[in-house]
Design a protein around this motif. Structure first.
Motif, mmCIF file in Angstrom:
data_model
loop_
_atom_site.group_PDB
_atom_site.id
_atom_site.type_symbol
_atom_site.label_atom_id
_atom_site.label_comp_id
_atom_site.label_asym_id
_atom_site.label_seq_id
_atom_site.Cartn_x
_atom_site.Cartn_y
_atom_site.Cartn_z
ATOM 1 N N THR A 90 0.884 -1.123 0.003
ATOM 2 C CA THR A 90 0.157 -0.048 -0.047
ATOM 3 C C THR A 90 0.990 1.495 0.056
ATOM 4 N N PHE A 91 1.965 1.418 0.761
ATOM 5 C CA PHE A 91 2.709 2.597 0.914
ATOM 6 C C PHE A 91 3.493 2.689 -0.415
ATOM 7 N N GLN A 92 3.967 1.664 -1.213
ATOM 8 C CA GLN A 92 4.523 1.818 -2.557
ATOM 9 C C GLN A 92 3.723 2.422 -3.504
ATOM 10 N N HIS A 93 2.219 1.869 -3.501
ATOM 11 C CA HIS A 93 1.168 2.495 -4.282
ATOM 12 C C HIS A 93 0.889 4.130 -3.917
ATOM 13 N N PHE A 94 0.896 4.278 -2.787
ATOM 14 C CA PHE A 94 0.697 5.609 -2.186
ATOM 15 C C PHE A 94 1.805 6.612 -2.958
ATOM 16 N N GLN A 95 3.138 6.049 -3.099
ATOM 17 C CA GLN A 95 4.238 6.810 -3.374
ATOM 18 C C GLN A 95 4.186 6.905 -4.804
ATOM 19 N N LYS A 96 3.759 5.954 -5.493
ATOM 20 C CA LYS A 96 3.506 6.096 -7.139
ATOM 21 C C LYS A 96 2.314 6.970 -7.369
ATOM 22 N N ILE A 97 1.352 6.841 -6.714
ATOM 23 C CA ILE A 97 0.078 7.829 -6.907
ATOM 24 C C ILE A 97 0.600 9.305 -6.600
ATOM 25 N N ALA A 98 1.254 9.624 -5.477
ATOM 26 C CA ALA A 98 1.687 10.896 -5.409
ATOM 27 C C ALA A 98 2.503 11.387 -6.122
ATOM 28 N N LYS A 99 3.503 10.520 -6.548
ATOM 29 C CA LYS A 99 4.557 10.846 -7.587
ATOM 30 C C LYS A 99 3.853 11.173 -9.069
#
Length: 124
Positions: A45-54
């Motif tokens: 989930t955290f990696q997906h958050f980072q990708k979405i934020a990026k």
């Protein structure tokens, strides 16, 4: 039930989003109505958050500081010694701020006026 469990919950972020939505802030957002890619629902989930934020153009504060430090290190050798030392001191304060907010593996040591070339390589 305890008194703590009976108290109403405070949802500050939820309240902010509701107010923002009431004033039309959620209208016409990029991607509205589009299907969410399946990859967002698998894995970490955290990696997906980072990708979405990026993808949305978000940069964490520590990354902004990293770029600022790198920029400030350029051209310091052209300054007179006293002014250079003041600038290096300011840069080291930014480095301390950077180290407080970045992942531990990305923390860096303060820089020295005697070795600016190494500092530029490290921060470049």
């Amino acid at each position: 039930m305890s008194d703590f469990e009976q108290q109403p919950k405070n949802d500050l972020i939820g309240d902010i989003l509701k107010d923002y939505s009431k004033t039309g802030g959620m209208d016409n957002l990029k991607g509205t109505g589009e299907k969410i890619p399946k990859e967002y629902f698998s894995g970490d989930t955290f990696q997906h958050f980072q990708k979405i934020a990026k993808d949305a153009g978000y940069k964490p504060q520590w990354l902004k500081l990293q770029h600022e430090i790198s920029d400030r290190l350029q051209g310091l050798e052209n300054l007179e010694t006293a002014h250079m030392k003041k600038e290096v001191s300011k840069i080291n304060k930014k480095i301390a701020e950077h180290n407080k907010s970045c992942p531990p593996s990305l923390q860096k040591m303060p820089v020295s006026a005697d070795d600016l070339e190494t500092a530029r390589r490290i921060w470049g």
